[in-house]
Design a protein around this motif. Structure first.
Motif, PDB file in Angstrom:
ATOM      1  N   ILE A   1       0.311  -1.601  -0.045  1.00  7.38           N
ATOM      2  CA  ILE A   1       0.205  -0.286   0.104  1.00  7.38           C
ATOM      3  C   ILE A   1       0.829   1.175   0.340  1.00  7.38           C
ATOM      4  N   ASN A   2       2.328   0.995   0.931  1.00  6.40           N
ATOM      5  CA  ASN A   2       2.898   2.091   0.414  1.00  6.40           C
ATOM      6  C   ASN A   2       3.127   2.898  -0.383  1.00  6.40           C
ATOM      7  N   ARG A   3       3.769   1.443  -1.116  1.00  7.82           N
ATOM      8  CA  ARG A   3       4.568   1.273  -2.695  1.00  7.82           C
ATOM      9  C   ARG A   3       3.902   2.346  -2.922  1.00  7.82           C
ATOM     10  N   TYR A   4       2.312   2.402  -3.439  1.00  2.29           N
ATOM     11  CA  TYR A   4       1.129   2.269  -4.462  1.00  2.29           C
ATOM     12  C   TYR A   4       0.844   4.153  -4.461  1.00  2.29           C
ATOM     13  N   THR A   5       1.071   4.230  -2.112  1.00  4.19           N
ATOM     14  CA  THR A   5       0.510   5.964  -2.209  1.00  4.19           C
ATOM     15  C   THR A   5       1.683   6.399  -2.329  1.00  4.19           C
ATOM     16  N   SER A   6       3.007   6.393  -2.492  1.00  3.70           N
ATOM     17  CA  SER A   6       4.003   7.029  -2.885  1.00  3.70           C
ATOM     18  C   SER A   6       4.010   7.506  -3.871  1.00  3.70           C
ATOM     19  N   ARG A   7       3.564   7.086  -4.508  1.00  3.00           N
ATOM     20  CA  ARG A   7       3.404   7.294  -6.406  1.00  3.00           C
ATOM     21  C   ARG A   7       2.524   8.900  -6.101  1.00  3.00           C
ATOM     22  N   PHE A   8       1.757   8.783  -5.260  1.00  2.00           N
ATOM     23  CA  PHE A   8       0.662   9.796  -5.205  1.00  2.00           C
ATOM     24  C   PHE A   8       0.917  11.381  -4.375  1.00  2.00           C
ATOM     25  N   ASN A   9       1.403  10.336  -2.809  1.00  3.72           N
ATOM     26  CA  ASN A   9       1.584  11.347  -1.786  1.00  3.72           C
ATOM     27  C   ASN A   9       2.892  11.516  -1.993  1.00  3.72           C
ATOM     28  N   ILE A  10       2.625  13.236  -2.221  1.00  5.07           N
ATOM     29  CA  ILE A  10       4.109  13.641  -2.442  1.00  5.07           C
ATOM     30  C   ILE A  10       4.273  15.090  -2.265  1.00  5.07           C
ATOM     31  N   LEU A  11       5.081  15.193  -1.638  1.00  3.50           N
ATOM     32  CA  LEU A  11       4.788  17.328  -1.098  1.00  3.50           C
ATOM     33  C   LEU A  11       4.905  17.829  -2.277  1.00  3.50           C
ATOM     34  N   SER A  12       4.615  19.221  -2.449  1.00  2.00           N
ATOM     35  CA  SER A  12       4.028  20.816  -3.129  1.00  2.00           C
ATOM     36  C   SER A  12       5.507  20.592  -3.190  1.00  2.00           C
ATOM     37  N   ASN A  13       6.046  20.898  -2.525  1.00  2.00           N
ATOM     38  CA  ASN A  13       7.310  21.346  -2.906  1.00  2.00           C
ATOM     39  C   ASN A  13       8.250  20.050  -2.603  1.00  2.00           C
ATOM     40  N   LEU A  14       9.090  19.896  -3.974  1.00  4.14           N
ATOM     41  CA  LEU A  14      10.098  18.439  -4.271  1.00  4.14           C
ATOM     42  C   LEU A  14      11.500  18.958  -3.191  1.00  4.14           C
ATOM     43  N   GLU A  15      11.867  19.723  -3.486  1.00  2.00           N
ATOM     44  CA  GLU A  15      13.311  20.188  -2.577  1.00  2.00           C
ATOM     45  C   GLU A  15      12.571  19.260  -0.988  1.00  2.00           C
ATOM     46  N   LEU A  16      11.715  20.014  -0.605  1.00  2.00           N
ATOM     47  CA  LEU A  16      11.461  19.671   1.243  1.00  2.00           C
ATOM     48  C   LEU A  16      11.054  18.250   1.111  1.00  2.00           C
ATOM     49  N   ASP A  17      10.987  17.422   0.198  1.00  2.00           N
ATOM     50  CA  ASP A  17       9.764  16.397   0.444  1.00  2.00           C
ATOM     51  C   ASP A  17      11.882  15.038  -0.004  1.00  2.00           C
TER      52      ASP A  17
END
Length: 218
Positions: free
Chosen positions: A11-27
């Motif tokens: 489930i984590n692998r799937y949601t990680s494709r979508f649940n990303i912080l708006s600021n990619l550098e912060l992610d």
């Protein structure tokens, strides 16, 4: 030791494709922090994205955070609410120093005040009020600070606490005390006359409580 999330890895692998912080550098900062062994565990990815969304929705003007770490969740809040003034409390001077450097790198130092000290002691001295309080400090501080945090919270404001499903998780023996004190905290929140709350099975458990009134009726 890294504690696994409540959700299965697939489930984590799937949601990680979508649940990303708006600021990619912060992610990237969050991911790098999560991979380190020299600091306390970082906010979980799904929890981070939910925190970002909540802050964007409620647009708090004053925020209190307990448990700065190296400042990842602080920066998430600062990015999501550009007008917010944030007070963040960290017990470790080493973590607080690294957090300060991160705040400088992101250009948000003028909006963030770092207080170094034990959360229980610091909270007792606070007298400002807040629209959002994020509790992610040492688990032993959750119950002792609750009443004071509710007092500091504006009516309609949110108290968000991380790791609140520890009591339901299979954790090593060394985490037993954390499980006991979080279980006590969960009961206190659920029964608190000024709060409405729920616990979400995300990350390690996330409590969201709203202050519905500042008066206790007989």
């Amino acid at each position: 030791m890294t504690i696994s999330t409540l959700t299965p890895e697939h489930i984590n692998r799937y949601t990680s494709r979508f649940n990303i912080l708006s600021n990619l550098e912060l992610d990237k900062l969050r991911q790098n922090a999560a991979a380190r062994s020299d600091i306390l565990p970082c906010i979980q990815q799904d929890t981070a994205c939910l925190l970002q969304l909540i802050v964007q929705l409620i647009r708090p003007r004053r925020v209190l955070e307990l448990g700065t770490g190296i400042g990842v969740s602080t920066l998430i809040i600062a990015e999501a609410a550009e007008q917010a003034l944030i007070t963040t409390v960290e017990r470790s001077p080493v973590f607080a120093a690294e957090a300060k450097m991160n705040f400088e790198d992101w250009g948000v130092t003028e909006r963030i005040s770092i207080m170094v000290g034990d959360a229980v002691e610091v909270v007792e001295k606070l007298d400002d009020t807040y629209d959002l309080i994020f509790q992610d400090s040492g688990k032993q501080t959750y119950a002792p600070t609750l009443d004071k945090l509710v007092e500091l919270l504006n009516v309609g404001g949110l108290l968000i606490a991380d790791d609140t499903l520890f009591p339901a998780m299979e954790l090593p023996e060394r985490n037993r005390n954390s499980q006991r004190v979080i279980d006590k905290f969960n009961h206190l929140v659920s029964e608190h006359p000024l709060l409405e709350s729920c616990i979400l099975p995300i990350g390690h458990g996330l409590t969201i409580a709203r202050k519905v009134t500042d008066r206790i009726f007989d």
